[in-house]
Structures are given as C-alpha cells and as structure tokens.
Design a protein around this motif. Structure first.
Motif, PDB file in Angstrom:
ATOM      1  N   PRO A  31      -3.605 -40.132 -29.120  1.00 54.14           N
ATOM      2  CA  PRO A  31      -4.396 -40.760 -28.501  1.00 54.14           C
ATOM      3  C   PRO A  31      -5.770 -40.885 -29.335  1.00 54.14           C
ATOM      4  O   PRO A  31      -5.953 -40.237 -30.028  1.00 54.14           O
ATOM      5  CB  PRO A  31      -4.844 -39.638 -27.161  1.00 54.14           C
ATOM      6  N   VAL A  33      -9.403 -40.844 -29.045  1.00 52.43           N
ATOM      7  CA  VAL A  33     -10.221 -40.026 -28.151  1.00 52.43           C
ATOM      8  C   VAL A  33     -11.615 -40.503 -28.417  1.00 52.43           C
ATOM      9  O   VAL A  33     -12.452 -40.256 -27.457  1.00 52.43           O
ATOM     10  CB  VAL A  33     -10.142 -38.500 -28.213  1.00 52.43           C
ATOM     11  N   HIS A  56     -14.429 -41.118 -20.695  1.00 51.44           N
ATOM     12  CA  HIS A  56     -13.267 -41.745 -21.408  1.00 51.44           C
ATOM     13  C   HIS A  56     -12.000 -40.791 -21.140  1.00 51.44           C
ATOM     14  O   HIS A  56     -12.139 -39.668 -21.740  1.00 51.44           O
ATOM     15  CB  HIS A  56     -13.479 -42.015 -22.850  1.00 51.44           C
ATOM     16  N   TRP A  58      -7.899 -40.702 -21.540  1.00 52.40           N
ATOM     17  CA  TRP A  58      -6.678 -41.529 -22.157  1.00 52.40           C
ATOM     18  C   TRP A  58      -5.591 -41.270 -21.101  1.00 52.40           C
ATOM     19  O   TRP A  58      -5.318 -40.275 -20.657  1.00 52.40           O
ATOM     20  CB  TRP A  58      -6.192 -40.834 -23.464  1.00 52.40           C
ATOM     21  N   SER A  60      -1.406 -43.263 -20.518  1.00 49.16           N
ATOM     22  CA  SER A  60      -0.391 -43.768 -21.235  1.00 49.16           C
ATOM     23  C   SER A  60      -0.348 -45.144 -20.385  1.00 49.16           C
ATOM     24  O   SER A  60      -0.906 -45.418 -19.195  1.00 49.16           O
ATOM     25  CB  SER A  60       0.896 -43.190 -21.096  1.00 49.16           C
ATOM     26  N   VAL A 152      -3.698 -48.935 -26.771  1.00 49.77           N
ATOM     27  CA  VAL A 152      -4.941 -48.612 -27.201  1.00 49.77           C
ATOM     28  C   VAL A 152      -6.011 -49.254 -26.714  1.00 49.77           C
ATOM     29  O   VAL A 152      -7.476 -48.954 -26.436  1.00 49.77           O
ATOM     30  CB  VAL A 152      -4.817 -48.707 -28.670  1.00 49.77           C
ATOM     31  N   ASN A 155      -7.473 -48.396 -23.218  1.00 47.44           N
ATOM     32  CA  ASN A 155      -8.017 -47.179 -23.249  1.00 47.44           C
ATOM     33  C   ASN A 155      -9.314 -47.112 -24.030  1.00 47.44           C
ATOM     34  O   ASN A 155     -10.158 -46.006 -23.561  1.00 47.44           O
ATOM     35  CB  ASN A 155      -6.812 -45.945 -23.865  1.00 47.44           C
ATOM     36  N   SER A 156      -9.294 -47.924 -24.873  1.00 48.54           N
ATOM     37  CA  SER A 156     -10.819 -47.826 -25.593  1.00 48.54           C
ATOM     38  C   SER A 156     -11.756 -48.942 -25.561  1.00 48.54           C
ATOM     39  O   SER A 156     -12.929 -48.637 -26.108  1.00 48.54           O
ATOM     40  CB  SER A 156     -10.225 -47.836 -27.205  1.00 48.54           C
ATOM     41  N   GLY A 165     -12.197 -47.623 -21.067  1.00 46.41           N
ATOM     42  CA  GLY A 165     -10.921 -47.426 -20.720  1.00 46.41           C
ATOM     43  C   GLY A 165     -10.516 -47.846 -19.396  1.00 46.41           C
ATOM     44  O   GLY A 165     -11.558 -47.526 -18.340  1.00 46.41           O
TER      45      GLY A 165
END
Length: 227
Positions: A31, A33, A56, A58, A60, A152, A155-156, A165
C-alpha cells in the motif's frame, strides 16, 4: 580525473534507475501510505497555521464501489484501458486548444500519468518533473498494469482539503459510509471534483458541480471497467 568523474556519474545513473525500479516493484504489492503531495500540503498548512494532519485510509479495489473506476475514467481518461500511459490523441487536441485559448492552458494527462505524479513526484510544470513523470508512467504501466494503477490512483489522489483516496472522502463527505457502498451518483460527484479538489467540494457541491456530476453519470454508461 575524467575517468573518476565518469565513474561517479555512471554510479549516480545506475543508482537512480535501480532505486526507482525497486520502489515501483515494491509498490506493486505494498500500500502507498504517504505521497509527496501529502507532505507538501502538510507543510503548507503549517505555514498557514492550519492542521498538518491528513485523512488517508488504504482499501483494495475490491473494497471500493465498482462505479468509482468508471466515474474517474468517464471524467478524466476514457481511453485508460486502451492507451499505454499516454493518450496521444488527447495530447494533440490539447495542443490545438492551447494554441487557440491564449493564456488558459488545457492538459491531457492520463490516469497513469497522474498516478505517477501523485505517488513519486511533486507538483509543478518544469521540464524535469515532466520528464520524470513520463519515466515513472512507463514503469508503472509495464510493472503494475491497469488494475494496480487504478487501485493506487483511487487511494492516493487528493479529493479535498486533507482528504486522500476514496475511503477517506467517503468517510469525510458522505456520512462515514464505506467506499464499497458509494452510489453511482456519489462516485460521479467525487470524480467531478478532481480537476481542482481544493476548489470544488463533493460535500457541499455547487450548481456547476451538479452539472458536472450529471455529465459524468451519462458518460459512465459508455465506460467499461474490465482490465
């Protein structure tokens, strides 16, 4: 002397390529982070007397609403599954529009390019950063593949002040629901903020945001998410 300098430069180049490839390989399974943008925004907030902390979490791709990838593709990059990191048709159209638009500049960054920038680089328009963005885009396309890039990215990416995210924005702006429970309309509203998530809000959307939401919802009918 020249041999010594050449060896040092060669060592720097080898170390750069080895370290960046290693990081990209690691992020294929680990992940992400923290990103450079999270740190930069935190420092900016400190200088303005605001909280340096960010939200934030994470999750899936399987724990997100299946409408979320379709929403960002409809909004940001409808050819995401077709291109190999760069949408040359969109680049040509953006160049033509920029010639006609004057000061206002239009971009053609793909989701892959935005992911490379968000995870590995800083904001800006210098040739160095753009070159590194292209380099990392090629790497993640080759090493990660489309599904991981989307995971990604979702999430970011920045989705509001201090919010990064899908999981974080679902909790902050949609009454604490899980990312997997976001409706198609909510996903479209989140995607509508992405041109400027510090200006546009999915929590308190303007009439313009609602208009973009409707457009994205309509476009989602034509987007297929099957990497």
């Amino acid at each position: 002397m020249l041999t010594w300098i050449r060896n040092i430069l060669l060592g720097i180049v080898v170390a750069f390529f080895a370290s960046t490839i290693l990081v990209v390989v690691a992020y294929k399974v680990m992940p992400v982070v923290v990103t450079p943008l999270m740190v930069i925004r935190s420092v900016e907030n400190i200088t303005h007397g605001k909280s340096p902390f960010w939200h934030h979490t994470w999750v899936s791709l399987q724990d997100m609403s299946p409408d979320m990838p379709k929403a960002v593709m409809a909004s940001e990059d409808q050819r995401f599954l077709i291109h190999h990191g760069f949408d040359f048709d969109a680049i040509q159209k953006a160049m033509k529009r920029n010639e006609e638009a004057g000061k206002k500049k239009y971009g053609a960054s793909t989701i892959s390019q935005q992911t490379a920038k968000n995870v590995f680089l800083w904001q800006g328009r210098t040739w160095l950063r753009k070159g590194l963005e292209m380099y990392f885009t090629v790497l993640i396309e080759f090493i990660w593949g489309k599904e991981r890039i989307m995971e990604v990215y979702l999430n970011s990416i920045e989705m509001g002040p201090g919010i990064y995210g899908v999981s974080a924005v679902a909790q902050e702006n949609f009454d604490g629901i899980d990312a997997k429970d976001l409706s198609a309309r909510q996903c479209a509203l989140i995607a509508a903020t992405l041109p400027n998530p510090l200006k546009f809000s999915s929590k308190d959307p303007s009439a313009y945001m609602r208009k973009r939401q409707r457009f994205i919802l309509n476009q989602m009918k034509f987007v297929k998410w099957n990497p």
